[in-house]
Design a protein around this motif. Structure first.
Motif, PDB file in Angstrom:
ATOM      1  N   ASP A   1       0.806  -1.214   0.000  1.00  0.00           N
ATOM      2  CA  ASP A   1       0.000   0.000   0.000  1.00  0.00           C
ATOM      3  C   ASP A   1       0.842   1.268   0.000  1.00  0.00           C
ATOM      4  O   ASP A   1       0.418   2.293  -0.515  1.00  0.00           O
ATOM      5  CB  ASP A   1      -0.916   0.024   1.222  1.00  0.00           C
ATOM      6  CG  ASP A   1      -1.984  -1.048   1.144  1.00  0.00           C
ATOM      7  OD1 ASP A   1      -2.284  -1.492   0.015  1.00  0.00           O
ATOM      8  OD2 ASP A   1      -2.497  -1.435   2.204  1.00  0.00           O
ATOM      9  N   LYS A   2       2.051   1.200   0.565  1.00  0.00           N
ATOM     10  CA  LYS A   2       2.833   2.421   0.738  1.00  0.00           C
ATOM     11  C   LYS A   2       4.107   2.488  -0.096  1.00  0.00           C
ATOM     12  O   LYS A   2       4.795   3.488  -0.063  1.00  0.00           O
ATOM     13  CB  LYS A   2       3.188   2.583   2.209  1.00  0.00           C
ATOM     14  CG  LYS A   2       1.962   2.760   3.061  1.00  0.00           C
ATOM     15  CD  LYS A   2       2.304   3.063   4.472  1.00  0.00           C
ATOM     16  CE  LYS A   2       1.022   3.233   5.250  1.00  0.00           C
ATOM     17  NZ  LYS A   2       1.240   3.697   6.583  1.00  0.00           N
ATOM     18  N   TYR A   3       4.427   1.423  -0.849  1.00  0.00           N
ATOM     19  CA  TYR A   3       5.655   1.472  -1.641  1.00  0.00           C
ATOM     20  C   TYR A   3       5.518   0.588  -2.883  1.00  0.00           C
ATOM     21  O   TYR A   3       4.650  -0.272  -2.968  1.00  0.00           O
ATOM     22  CB  TYR A   3       6.861   1.019  -0.825  1.00  0.00           C
ATOM     23  CG  TYR A   3       6.895  -0.471  -0.568  1.00  0.00           C
ATOM     24  CD1 TYR A   3       7.614  -1.317  -1.407  1.00  0.00           C
ATOM     25  CD2 TYR A   3       6.205  -1.031   0.499  1.00  0.00           C
ATOM     26  CE1 TYR A   3       7.639  -2.678  -1.183  1.00  0.00           C
ATOM     27  CE2 TYR A   3       6.227  -2.383   0.727  1.00  0.00           C
ATOM     28  CZ  TYR A   3       6.942  -3.201  -0.114  1.00  0.00           C
ATOM     29  OH  TYR A   3       6.956  -4.547   0.103  1.00  0.00           O
TER      30      TYR A   3
ATOM     31  N   GLY B   1       1.751   7.587  -0.712  1.00  0.00           N
ATOM     32  CA  GLY B   1       0.877   7.775   0.448  1.00  0.00           C
ATOM     33  C   GLY B   1      -0.249   6.761   0.466  1.00  0.00           C
ATOM     34  O   GLY B   1      -0.635   6.237   1.495  1.00  0.00           O
ATOM     35  N   ASN B   2      -0.794   6.483  -0.714  1.00  0.00           N
ATOM     36  CA  ASN B   2      -1.828   5.463  -0.863  1.00  0.00           C
ATOM     37  C   ASN B   2      -1.828   4.983  -2.307  1.00  0.00           C
ATOM     38  O   ASN B   2      -1.153   5.537  -3.155  1.00  0.00           O
ATOM     39  CB  ASN B   2      -3.209   6.001  -0.449  1.00  0.00           C
ATOM     40  CG  ASN B   2      -3.600   7.239  -1.229  1.00  0.00           C
ATOM     41  OD1 ASN B   2      -3.175   7.438  -2.359  1.00  0.00           O
ATOM     42  ND2 ASN B   2      -4.402   8.087  -0.617  1.00  0.00           N
TER      43      ASN B   2
END
Length: 76
Positions: free
Chosen positions: A18-20, A46-47
């Motif tokens: 979700d973040k990378y 961020g999302n």
């Protein structure tokens, strides 16, 4: 030493959460058709909706980031 890297890359592998997002890609180093180098990339988001388009394997993407060459491996 690090520099800014800007290139269109062929995405070989991609994974992430979700973040990378991370993976490997190829970019052309000259006018030679068969002259390519491989980079390892990692990007933070961020999302999932913050990317313009999802990054997919076997696609072409504009990669911009800090370039680091360490122990015969290129990182962005």
């Amino acid at each position: 030493m690090s520099s800014i890297f800007v290139s269109f890359c062929f995405i070989k592998t991609v994974s992430g959460g979700d973040k990378y997002v991370s993976g490997t890609g190829l970019y052309c180093i000259g006018n030679d058709v068969d002259a390519f180098r491989e980079i390892t990339f990692k990007g933070f988001t961020g999302n999932a909706e913050s990317l313009v388009t999802p990054l997919e394997k076997n696609s072409i993407a504009l990669v911009i980031g800090r370039y680091v060459y360490e122990e015969n491996t290129e990182y962005v």
